[in-house]
Motif scaffolding. Sequence first.
Motif, mmCIF file in Angstrom:
data_model
loop_
_atom_site.group_PDB
_atom_site.id
_atom_site.type_symbol
_atom_site.label_atom_id
_atom_site.label_comp_id
_atom_site.label_asym_id
_atom_site.label_seq_id
_atom_site.Cartn_x
_atom_site.Cartn_y
_atom_site.Cartn_z
ATOM 1 N N ASP A 62 7.060 -8.614 1.138
ATOM 2 C CA ASP A 62 6.257 -7.591 1.816
ATOM 3 C C ASP A 62 5.066 -8.163 2.574
ATOM 4 O O ASP A 62 4.307 -7.407 3.185
ATOM 5 C CB ASP A 62 5.802 -6.501 0.841
ATOM 6 N N THR A 63 4.895 -9.490 2.566
ATOM 7 C CA THR A 63 3.856 -10.105 3.402
ATOM 8 C C THR A 63 4.405 -10.511 4.764
ATOM 9 O O THR A 63 3.649 -10.932 5.638
ATOM 10 C CB THR A 63 3.249 -11.347 2.723
ATOM 11 N N LEU B 139 6.880 -2.008 2.990
ATOM 12 C CA LEU B 139 5.455 -1.706 2.983
ATOM 13 C C LEU B 139 4.807 -2.264 1.726
ATOM 14 O O LEU B 139 5.323 -2.066 0.627
ATOM 15 C CB LEU B 139 5.225 -0.197 3.023
ATOM 16 N N PRO B 140 3.682 -2.951 1.851
ATOM 17 C CA PRO B 140 2.979 -3.443 0.661
ATOM 18 C C PRO B 140 2.497 -2.297 -0.217
ATOM 19 O O PRO B 140 2.202 -1.202 0.269
ATOM 20 C CB PRO B 140 1.796 -4.220 1.257
ATOM 21 N N GLY C 102 -1.671 -10.543 6.277
ATOM 22 C CA GLY C 102 -1.225 -10.740 7.647
ATOM 23 C C GLY C 102 -0.434 -9.616 8.262
ATOM 24 O O GLY C 102 -0.005 -9.709 9.418
ATOM 25 N N ARG C 103 -0.223 -8.496 7.533
ATOM 26 C CA ARG C 103 0.522 -7.373 8.101
ATOM 27 C C ARG C 103 -0.378 -6.516 8.977
ATOM 28 O O ARG C 103 -1.578 -6.393 8.733
ATOM 29 C CB ARG C 103 1.106 -6.500 6.985
#
Length: 215
Positions: free
Chosen positions: A105-106, A112-113, A159-160
Amino acid sequence: MAELSYSVLFVCTLALVLTINASTPVDTCDEELPVNCCNGTNGLVTAPYPWLDSQSPAGGPDANPDAVVCVLNRTSHCLVCRLNQTAGLTNISTCCTAGTNVTNDTMFGGPLPLNEYLIGELRNLTTEDMYYDWYDLYPRHEDNNTISYYHYTERTATGRSGLNFHLGQRSSGCETYNPATDENDCWAQTMAVLDLGNMTYNDANYSGFLYVLDE
Protein backbone atom coordinates in the motif's frame (compact mmCIF):
# COMPACT_ATOMS: atom_id res chain seq x y z
CA MET A 1 -17.16 -16.50 -17.36
CA ALA A 2 -20.51 -14.77 -17.08
CA GLU A 3 -20.61 -11.05 -16.58
CA LEU A 4 -21.25 -10.00 -13.00
CA SER A 5 -24.34 -7.90 -12.39
CA TYR A 6 -22.80 -5.23 -10.19
CA SER A 7 -20.46 -2.43 -11.08
CA VAL A 8 -16.93 -1.91 -9.89
CA LEU A 9 -15.64 0.79 -7.62
CA PHE A 10 -11.96 1.60 -7.79
CA VAL A 11 -9.86 3.42 -5.24
CA CYS A 12 -6.85 4.74 -7.05
CA THR A 13 -4.88 7.81 -8.05
CA LEU A 14 -5.77 10.70 -10.32
CA ALA A 15 -3.14 9.57 -12.80
CA LEU A 16 -5.55 6.80 -13.78
CA VAL A 17 -8.38 9.29 -14.11
CA LEU A 18 -6.41 11.46 -16.45
CA THR A 19 -5.35 8.61 -18.74
CA ILE A 20 -8.60 6.65 -19.00
CA ASN A 21 -10.93 7.26 -21.90
CA ALA A 22 -13.98 5.64 -23.41
CA SER A 23 -11.92 3.32 -25.62
CA THR A 24 -9.29 2.36 -23.02
CA PRO A 25 -10.90 0.34 -20.20
CA VAL A 26 -9.06 -0.37 -16.97
CA ASP A 27 -7.60 -3.88 -17.12
CA THR A 28 -7.84 -5.76 -13.82
CA CYS A 29 -7.74 -9.30 -15.16
CA ASP A 30 -5.12 -10.33 -12.58
CA GLU A 31 -7.65 -9.86 -9.79
CA GLU A 32 -11.13 -11.37 -9.73
CA LEU A 33 -13.96 -9.45 -8.12
CA PRO A 34 -15.14 -10.84 -4.78
CA VAL A 35 -18.62 -12.33 -4.64
CA ASN A 36 -21.18 -11.02 -2.15
CA CYS A 37 -18.42 -9.23 -0.28
CA CYS A 38 -20.81 -7.02 1.71
CA ASN A 39 -23.35 -9.63 2.83
CA GLY A 40 -24.68 -8.65 6.24
CA THR A 41 -22.56 -5.49 6.43
CA ASN A 42 -24.38 -2.29 7.34
CA GLY A 43 -21.43 0.06 7.83
CA LEU A 44 -20.80 2.44 10.71
CA VAL A 45 -22.05 5.83 11.85
CA THR A 46 -19.21 6.24 14.36
CA ALA A 47 -15.46 6.34 13.93
CA PRO A 48 -13.86 2.91 14.41
CA TYR A 49 -10.77 2.24 16.50
CA PRO A 50 -8.02 3.48 16.16
CA TRP A 51 -9.44 6.67 14.56
CA LEU A 52 -11.49 7.94 17.46
CA ASP A 53 -13.59 11.10 17.19
CA SER A 54 -11.57 12.70 19.97
CA GLN A 55 -8.37 12.30 17.94
CA SER A 56 -9.78 13.27 14.54
CA PRO A 57 -8.57 16.65 13.20
CA ALA A 58 -12.10 17.33 11.92
CA GLY A 59 -13.82 15.88 14.99
CA GLY A 60 -15.00 12.70 13.29
CA PRO A 61 -18.65 11.79 12.68
CA ASP A 62 -19.56 12.79 16.23
CA ALA A 63 -18.86 16.46 15.47
CA ASN A 64 -20.31 16.31 11.94
CA PRO A 65 -23.86 14.92 12.05
CA ASP A 66 -24.52 15.67 8.36
CA ALA A 67 -21.40 13.89 7.08
CA VAL A 68 -21.35 10.59 5.18
CA VAL A 69 -19.40 7.82 6.89
CA CYS A 70 -17.73 5.27 4.59
CA VAL A 71 -15.86 2.15 5.69
CA LEU A 72 -13.62 0.23 3.29
CA ASN A 73 -12.60 -3.24 4.43
CA ARG A 74 -9.48 -4.09 2.42
CA THR A 75 -9.60 -7.83 3.11
CA SER A 76 -13.21 -8.37 2.06
CA HIS A 77 -13.17 -5.58 -0.59
CA CYS A 78 -16.38 -4.23 0.92
CA LEU A 79 -17.20 -0.51 0.89
CA VAL A 80 -20.25 0.75 2.79
CA CYS A 81 -21.26 4.43 2.82
CA ARG A 82 -24.13 5.83 4.86
CA LEU A 83 -25.28 9.11 6.30
CA ASN A 84 -23.97 9.65 9.82
CA GLN A 85 -27.40 10.79 10.99
CA THR A 86 -29.26 7.76 9.61
CA ALA A 87 -30.07 5.18 12.24
CA GLY A 88 -31.82 2.78 9.86
CA LEU A 89 -30.74 1.34 6.53
CA THR A 90 -31.95 4.15 4.29
CA ASN A 91 -29.41 6.33 2.47
CA ILE A 92 -26.86 3.53 2.44
CA SER A 93 -24.77 2.04 -0.39
CA THR A 94 -22.65 -1.10 -0.50
CA CYS A 95 -20.10 -1.95 -3.18
CA CYS A 96 -17.63 -4.72 -3.84
CA THR A 97 -14.44 -2.93 -4.83
CA ALA A 98 -11.94 -4.10 -7.42
CA GLY A 99 -8.72 -5.46 -5.98
CA THR A 100 -5.23 -4.98 -7.30
CA ASN A 101 -2.26 -7.20 -8.00
CA VAL A 102 -0.07 -4.60 -6.24
CA THR A 103 -0.22 -5.60 -2.57
CA ASN A 104 2.11 -2.96 -1.12
CA ASP A 105 0.00 0.00 0.00
CA THR A 106 3.02 2.34 -0.18
CA MET A 107 3.26 1.79 -3.94
CA PHE A 108 1.37 3.51 -6.77
CA GLY A 109 -1.55 1.28 -7.71
CA GLY A 110 -1.56 -0.46 -4.34
CA PRO A 111 -4.52 -0.59 -1.94
CA LEU A 112 -5.54 2.44 0.07
CA PRO A 113 -3.39 2.74 3.21
CA LEU A 114 -5.09 2.18 6.55
CA ASN A 115 -6.17 5.61 7.71
CA GLU A 116 -8.93 8.15 8.25
CA TYR A 117 -9.68 10.24 5.16
CA LEU A 118 -11.84 13.23 4.37
CA ILE A 119 -13.95 12.65 1.24
CA GLY A 120 -14.14 15.66 -1.04
CA GLU A 121 -17.18 16.79 -2.97
CA LEU A 122 -18.01 15.46 -6.45
CA ARG A 123 -15.58 16.41 -9.22
CA ASN A 124 -15.82 15.63 -12.91
CA LEU A 125 -13.81 15.75 -16.09
CA THR A 126 -15.51 16.34 -19.42
CA THR A 127 -13.88 15.75 -22.79
CA GLU A 128 -15.21 15.23 -26.30
CA ASP A 129 -15.68 11.48 -25.75
CA MET A 130 -16.25 11.00 -22.03
CA TYR A 131 -17.70 12.32 -18.79
CA TYR A 132 -15.89 11.16 -15.67
CA ASP A 133 -16.79 11.51 -11.97
CA TRP A 134 -14.63 11.08 -8.89
CA TYR A 135 -14.16 12.13 -5.26
CA ASP A 136 -10.80 13.26 -3.87
CA LEU A 137 -9.55 11.66 -0.67
CA TYR A 138 -7.53 13.55 1.96
CA PRO A 139 -5.55 11.25 4.29
CA ARG A 140 -4.94 12.17 7.89
CA HIS A 141 -1.31 12.86 8.83
CA GLU A 142 0.37 9.78 10.28
CA ASP A 143 2.16 11.90 12.89
CA ASN A 144 -0.23 12.41 15.80
CA ASN A 145 1.53 15.70 16.54
CA THR A 146 0.35 17.03 13.15
CA ILE A 147 -3.39 17.48 13.66
CA SER A 148 -4.46 17.93 10.04
CA TYR A 149 -4.96 16.17 6.70
CA TYR A 150 -2.71 15.98 3.67
CA HIS A 151 -3.74 18.02 0.67
CA TYR A 152 -5.00 15.88 -2.22
CA THR A 153 -1.79 16.36 -4.24
CA GLU A 154 0.56 16.29 -1.23
CA ARG A 155 2.64 13.14 -0.74
CA THR A 156 2.14 11.26 2.50
CA ALA A 157 4.98 9.89 4.61
CA THR A 158 5.00 6.76 2.44
CA GLY A 159 4.86 8.69 -0.83
CA ARG A 160 1.21 8.21 -1.86
CA SER A 161 -0.83 11.10 -3.28
CA GLY A 162 -3.84 11.77 -5.50
CA LEU A 163 -6.04 9.09 -3.92
CA ASN A 164 -9.70 9.02 -4.91
CA PHE A 165 -12.93 7.08 -5.50
CA HIS A 166 -14.11 6.48 -9.06
CA LEU A 167 -16.02 3.99 -11.17
CA GLY A 168 -13.91 1.49 -13.05
CA GLN A 169 -14.28 -1.49 -15.32
CA ARG A 170 -13.37 -5.13 -14.87
CA SER A 171 -11.94 -7.89 -17.03
CA SER A 172 -12.67 -11.60 -17.08
CA GLY A 173 -9.90 -13.58 -18.70
CA CYS A 174 -8.67 -10.25 -20.07
CA GLU A 175 -11.96 -9.76 -21.94
CA THR A 176 -13.26 -6.46 -20.62
CA TYR A 177 -16.83 -5.90 -19.51
CA ASN A 178 -18.44 -2.54 -18.92
CA PRO A 179 -19.85 -1.82 -15.47
CA ALA A 180 -23.56 -2.20 -14.82
CA THR A 181 -25.68 0.78 -15.80
CA ASP A 182 -29.13 -0.27 -14.51
CA GLU A 183 -30.89 0.61 -11.25
CA ASN A 184 -28.62 -1.81 -9.36
CA ASP A 185 -25.50 0.17 -10.24
CA CYS A 186 -23.73 0.52 -6.89
CA TRP A 187 -21.56 3.41 -8.11
CA ALA A 188 -24.67 5.50 -8.80
CA GLN A 189 -25.99 4.55 -5.37
CA THR A 190 -22.69 5.49 -3.74
CA MET A 191 -22.64 8.85 -5.53
CA ALA A 192 -26.20 9.52 -4.37
CA VAL A 193 -25.21 8.89 -0.75
CA LEU A 194 -21.95 10.86 -0.97
CA ASP A 195 -23.74 13.83 -2.52
CA LEU A 196 -26.09 13.98 0.47
CA GLY A 197 -23.16 14.40 2.85
CA ASN A 198 -22.16 17.83 4.05
CA MET A 199 -19.42 18.97 6.42
CA THR A 200 -16.93 21.81 6.69
CA TYR A 201 -13.31 21.64 7.79
CA ASN A 202 -10.97 24.65 7.71
CA ASP A 203 -13.51 26.59 5.63
CA ALA A 204 -13.64 23.92 2.91
CA ASN A 205 -16.60 21.66 2.12
CA TYR A 206 -16.45 17.85 2.16
CA SER A 207 -18.86 14.94 1.81
CA GLY A 208 -17.70 13.09 4.92
CA PHE A 209 -15.23 10.53 6.25
CA LEU A 210 -13.66 7.32 4.96
CA TYR A 211 -12.12 4.75 7.29
CA VAL A 212 -9.91 2.05 5.77
CA LEU A 213 -9.65 -1.16 7.79
CA ASP A 214 -8.03 -4.57 7.31
CA GLU A 215 -11.16 -6.67 7.75
